[in-house]
Design a protein around this motif. Structure first.
Motif, short mmCIF file in Angstrom:
data_model
loop_
_atom_site.label_atom_id
_atom_site.label_comp_id
_atom_site.label_asym_id
_atom_site.label_seq_id
_atom_site.Cartn_x
_atom_site.Cartn_y
_atom_site.Cartn_z
N PRO A 81 29.88 58.76 42.67
CA PRO A 81 30.25 59.10 44.02
C PRO A 81 31.59 58.56 44.54
O PRO A 81 32.04 59.04 45.57
CB PRO A 81 29.10 58.56 44.86
N PRO A 82 32.25 57.55 43.93
CA PRO A 82 33.53 57.13 44.51
C PRO A 82 34.53 58.29 44.52
O PRO A 82 34.51 59.14 43.61
CB PRO A 82 34.03 56.03 43.57
N CYS A 83 35.37 58.31 45.53
CA CYS A 83 36.44 59.31 45.58
C CYS A 83 37.80 58.66 45.79
O CYS A 83 38.81 59.35 45.86
CB CYS A 83 36.16 60.37 46.65
N VAL A 84 37.83 57.33 45.88
CA VAL A 84 39.08 56.58 46.04
C VAL A 84 39.27 55.74 44.78
O VAL A 84 38.35 55.02 44.36
CB VAL A 84 39.03 55.68 47.29
N ASP A 85 40.46 55.84 44.17
CA ASP A 85 40.78 55.08 42.96
C ASP A 85 40.82 53.58 43.23
O ASP A 85 41.05 53.14 44.36
CB ASP A 85 42.14 55.52 42.41
N LEU A 86 40.63 52.81 42.17
CA LEU A 86 40.82 51.35 42.24
C LEU A 86 42.30 51.03 42.11
O LEU A 86 43.04 51.74 41.41
CB LEU A 86 40.11 50.67 41.07
N ASN A 87 42.74 49.95 42.73
CA ASN A 87 44.08 49.44 42.48
C ASN A 87 44.06 48.73 41.13
O ASN A 87 43.07 48.10 40.77
CB ASN A 87 44.51 48.45 43.57
N THR A 88 45.16 48.82 40.41
CA THR A 88 45.30 48.12 39.13
C THR A 88 46.45 47.12 39.23
O THR A 88 47.34 47.28 40.07
CB THR A 88 45.56 49.10 37.97
N TYR A 89 46.43 46.12 38.36
CA TYR A 89 47.41 45.05 38.40
C TYR A 89 47.88 44.73 36.99
O TYR A 89 47.07 44.69 36.06
CB TYR A 89 46.78 43.80 39.04
N PRO A 90 49.18 44.46 36.82
CA PRO A 90 49.69 44.10 35.50
C PRO A 90 49.07 42.79 35.00
O PRO A 90 48.81 41.87 35.79
CB PRO A 90 51.19 43.92 35.73
N VAL A 91 48.85 42.74 33.70
CA VAL A 91 48.27 41.56 33.05
C VAL A 91 49.18 41.17 31.90
O VAL A 91 49.71 42.03 31.21
CB VAL A 91 46.86 41.86 32.50
N LYS A 92 49.36 39.86 31.71
CA LYS A 92 50.09 39.39 30.52
C LYS A 92 49.33 38.21 29.92
O LYS A 92 48.61 37.49 30.60
CB LYS A 92 51.53 39.01 30.84
N GLU A 93 49.49 38.09 28.61
CA GLU A 93 48.91 36.98 27.86
C GLU A 93 50.02 36.04 27.42
O GLU A 93 51.04 36.50 26.91
CB GLU A 93 48.20 37.49 26.61
N GLU A 94 49.84 34.75 27.60
CA GLU A 94 50.78 33.74 27.13
C GLU A 94 49.98 32.54 26.66
O GLU A 94 49.19 31.98 27.42
CB GLU A 94 51.74 33.31 28.22
N ASP A 95 50.18 32.15 25.42
CA ASP A 95 49.54 30.95 24.87
C ASP A 95 48.04 30.93 25.09
O ASP A 95 47.47 29.89 25.47
CB ASP A 95 50.19 29.68 25.47
N GLY A 96 47.39 32.07 24.90
CA GLY A 96 45.94 32.13 25.04
C GLY A 96 45.43 32.18 26.46
O GLY A 96 44.24 32.02 26.70
N GLN A 97 46.35 32.39 27.42
CA GLN A 97 45.97 32.44 28.82
C GLN A 97 46.29 33.81 29.39
O GLN A 97 47.22 34.48 28.94
CB GLN A 97 46.73 31.35 29.60
N ILE A 98 45.56 34.20 30.42
CA ILE A 98 45.75 35.48 31.09
C ILE A 98 46.36 35.23 32.46
O ILE A 98 45.86 34.39 33.23
CB ILE A 98 44.44 36.25 31.23
N TYR A 99 47.40 36.00 32.76
CA TYR A 99 48.07 35.96 34.05
C TYR A 99 48.03 37.35 34.66
O TYR A 99 48.19 38.35 33.95
CB TYR A 99 49.52 35.49 33.91
N VAL A 100 47.83 37.41 35.97
CA VAL A 100 47.78 38.69 36.68
C VAL A 100 48.88 38.68 37.73
O VAL A 100 49.08 37.68 38.43
CB VAL A 100 46.41 38.88 37.34
N LYS A 101 49.57 39.81 37.85
CA LYS A 101 50.62 39.94 38.87
C LYS A 101 49.99 40.48 40.14
O LYS A 101 49.56 41.63 40.19
CB LYS A 101 51.73 40.87 38.37
N VAL A 102 49.89 39.60 41.14
CA VAL A 102 49.26 39.98 42.42
C VAL A 102 50.24 39.88 43.55
O VAL A 102 51.25 39.23 43.45
CB VAL A 102 48.03 39.11 42.72
#
Length: 102
Positions: A81-102
């Protein structure tokens, strides 16, 4: 202004699973598809249900409340039933860690 923010370790999310990540007043979902990490809003756009208990199959997340589905790469609704898309965010991996651009 957008910033890269540390979210979690890569090992915190099993393959074909997701992790709820709260930052400030917002909720996100970070996914590990096995071929990369992705990030979307953490709430379904239909009735604000948390996606953390949803089923991830490939690049599709299914909301646990009404089974609406989204493509996590684009945020696009692929099943109502959703009709509105989700927002997405860039993700990067560095040294086994996850970072998100918010």
């Amino acid at each position: 202004m957008t910033n890269w923010v540390h979210a979690c370790a890569c090992d915190d999310i099993e393959i074909e699973d997701l992790l709820r990540w709260d930052h400030g007043t917002r909720t996100f979902a970070i996914y590990n598809t096995g071929d990369g990490f992705f990030c979307t809003d953490g709430l379904c756009t239909h009735e604000d249900e948390h996606l953390e208990m949803g089923l991830l199959t490939g690049h599709i997340i299914e909301c646990p409340l009404h089974q609406g589905r989204f493509d996590i790469r684009s945020g696009r609704v692929v099943s109502p039933p959703p009709c509105v898309d989700l927002n997405t965010y860039p993700v990067k991996e560095e040294d086994g860690q996850i970072y998100v651009k918010v």
